[in-house]
Motif scaffolding. Structure first.
Motif, PDB file in Angstrom:
ATOM      1  N   GLY A  12      76.268  76.970  46.434  1.00 35.61           N
ATOM      2  CA  GLY A  12      75.730  76.417  45.190  1.00 35.61           C
ATOM      3  C   GLY A  12      74.415  75.696  45.415  1.00 35.61           C
ATOM      4  N   LEU A  14      72.407  76.138  47.882  1.00 35.80           N
ATOM      5  CA  LEU A  14      71.422  77.144  48.279  1.00 35.80           C
ATOM      6  C   LEU A  14      70.835  77.836  47.054  1.00 35.80           C
ATOM      7  N   MET A  15      71.721  78.116  46.082  1.00 35.23           N
ATOM      8  CA  MET A  15      71.274  78.769  44.858  1.00 35.23           C
ATOM      9  C   MET A  15      70.289  77.876  44.109  1.00 35.23           C
ATOM     10  N   GLY A  18      67.123  77.355  46.185  1.00 37.76           N
ATOM     11  CA  GLY A  18      66.403  78.622  46.237  1.00 37.76           C
ATOM     12  C   GLY A  18      65.645  78.891  44.955  1.00 37.76           C
ATOM     13  N   MET A  19      66.342  78.774  43.821  1.00 34.47           N
ATOM     14  CA  MET A  19      65.667  79.083  42.556  1.00 34.47           C
ATOM     15  C   MET A  19      64.545  78.091  42.280  1.00 34.47           C
TER      16      MET A  19
END
Lengths: 103, 376
Positions: A12, A14-15, A18-19
């Motif tokens: 989560g 990382l998501m 990342g975004m």
């Protein structure tokens, strides 16, 4: 199970990270294009006008060469003819002079 | 008699294992897709043949001393082949449409959501017995959603080399399937009126802009995301060679001869990873499924982002071009164009879709850099 939860949490974050980074990076790129490139485009407009001018000049030069060449050819051929005539005379005189020298 | 039995033992027939036969059939399947259906034939043909070669018993082509072994370790393990391919892609890319309308970068960013959402999905698949993906594996699988072959291979070779075969097969198969996967999603998420939207003509982009753009992009990678520098750097080198116009020979080599040579080796090297023990398991099925999910989510988020931008932007934006935000250059842009033409036969979206399309290439390279930095 606890392990799974932790992995989900990691995925989560990382998501999210990342975004955010992808948007931030490409957002900065938008700023770069809008602020830097757009100004460069105004300062160094390469498109139609300047690119045509040199090509026209080139064409003119070529055209000059094309139209001038008959005149130049005429001039050169005239000069050559005159030179030949002179040269012929001078060579004749040289021919004359040679026997003179011999004599 | 003894020599006869020795001869028999040296034949393929005596040494075949079931897994090898199945993997050879998989290789033949890839050859079929490449030759009969022309699915990404440039890569799937050498890959399929590589899969056949690597599974030949006794020959040991992918063991130490075998040709495929060295091709793999020289080019793919080191990351050299995908990066050289990326340079060639850079030399083929025209950023003009993107520079003319830089907002399209947001669409390329939105489509990367497919990558990060799939990461979640890959971890969730661990609930299924027989599948165990670490965070590294999950990241390497998720990058399939970037729809960018060389990026996927590069990241997989760094994070999860044992899954590389399956990831490459999934990435290239789905890239070939873009015209089948994307249209239903695009139609479902847009209304006919939205699909009919015509966009303003793009402004002229000067040569100076095109030369400075790759330099600026590389500068940003240097400053903010050095982990993406191998991909972004090689991409920008190729693009600068093209746009500078002073090294046409190098540019033409990068986008023709070099990329062709490297593609042969890349295909063979990836094919050498298609061995029975690495490919024939539940995880491969999981990877194939996740790849399709990644693609679909990427397409959907691109379209939704474009819809949102259309609401707030002064210039009209056709939501269909959002789907081109997944890279898959230029196939995804062509799909946008085609669906747009179906709704409005006078609406040519191709140039507008090239903006998000090349933005998607940058976006997936950036996403790969983030994954390398955080997980690698």
């Amino acid at each position: 199970m606890n392990n799974m939860q932790q992995e989900f949490l990691e995925a989560g974050t990382l998501m999210l990270v990342g975004m955010v980074v992808v948007f931030a990076f490409l957002g900065l790129l938008i700023l770069f294009v809008n602020l830097v490139l757009a100004k460069l485009a105004v300062r160094f407009p390469d498109p139609v006008a300047p690119s045509r001018a040199p090509s026209n000049k080139k064409n003119n030069k070529k055209a000059d060469d094309g139209t001038a060449s008959p005149a130049i050819v005429a001039a050169i051929s005239g000069a050559v003819n005159r030179y030949r005539a002179q040269h012929g005379q001078s060579s004749a005189s040289a021919d004359n002079s040679l026997p003179q020298n011999k004599n | 008699m003894e020599s006869l039995s020795k001869l028999w033992l040296s034949t393929g027939l005596a040494n075949f294992e079931l897994g090898q036969v199945i993997m050879m059939l998989v290789g033949c399947g890839l050859l079929y897709l490449a030759i009969a259906r022309s699915f990404e034939p440039l890569l799937l043909l050498p890959m399929g043949f590589g899969a056949i070669l690597t599974n030949i018993p006794v020959a040991g082509l992918s063991e130490v001393g075998g040709l495929l072994h060295y091709i793999y370790y020289a080019g793919i393990d080191t990351g050299i082949f995908p990066l050289l391919i990326f340079m060639g892609v850079g030399a083929m890319t025209d950023f003009g449409a993107l520079i003319a309308n830089p907002k399209m970068l947001l669409l390329g960013a939105a489509a990367q959501f497919g990558i990060f959402a799939t990461l979640f999905g890959a971890i969730a698949l661990n609930f299924i017995p027989g599948i165990e993906f670490t965070l590294k594996d999950a990241s390497a699988i998720a990058i399939i959603g970037g729809a960018d072959g060389p990026t996927a291979i590069f990241l997989a070779s760094k994070l999860a080399p044992e899954l590389l075969g399956a990831i490459a097969v999934a990435a290239y198969s789905y890239m070939a399937l873009v015209p089948i996967i994307q249209p239903p999603i695009m139609r479902a998420l847009t209304t006919v009126e939205e699909r009919k939207i015509e966009m303003a003509q793009l402004r002229h982009v000067t040569k100076v802009e095109k030369v400075i753009f790759p330099l600026g992009l590389v500068l940003m990678a240097i400053l903010f995301l050095p982990a993406a520098a191998p991909l972004v750097g090689m991409f920008c080198l190729g693009n600068l060679m093209k746009e500078s116009g002073v090294v046409d020979r190098l540019s033409s080599t990068a986008q023709n001869e070099l990329i062709n040579i490297v593609t042969i080796f890349l295909g063979l090297g990836v094919g050498s990873k298609l061995s029975a023990d690495a490919f024939l398991n539940v995880e491969t099925l999981g990877i194939l499924a996740l790849g399709a999910v990644a693609f679909s989510i990427g397409t959907a988020s691109g379209v939704l982002m474009a819809k949102g931008m259309n609401k707030f932007s002064k210039a009209p934006i056709n939501p269909l071009i959002g789907a081109a935000g997944v890279s898959a250059v230029p196939m995804a842009a062509r799909v946008s164009n085609k669906i747009g033409l179906e709704a409005n036969p006078h609406n040519f979206l191709l140039m507008h879709a090239m903006g998000p399309n090349v933005a998607g290439v940058i976006g997936s390279a950036v996403a790969a850099g983030i994954l390398l930095a955080l997980v690698g």
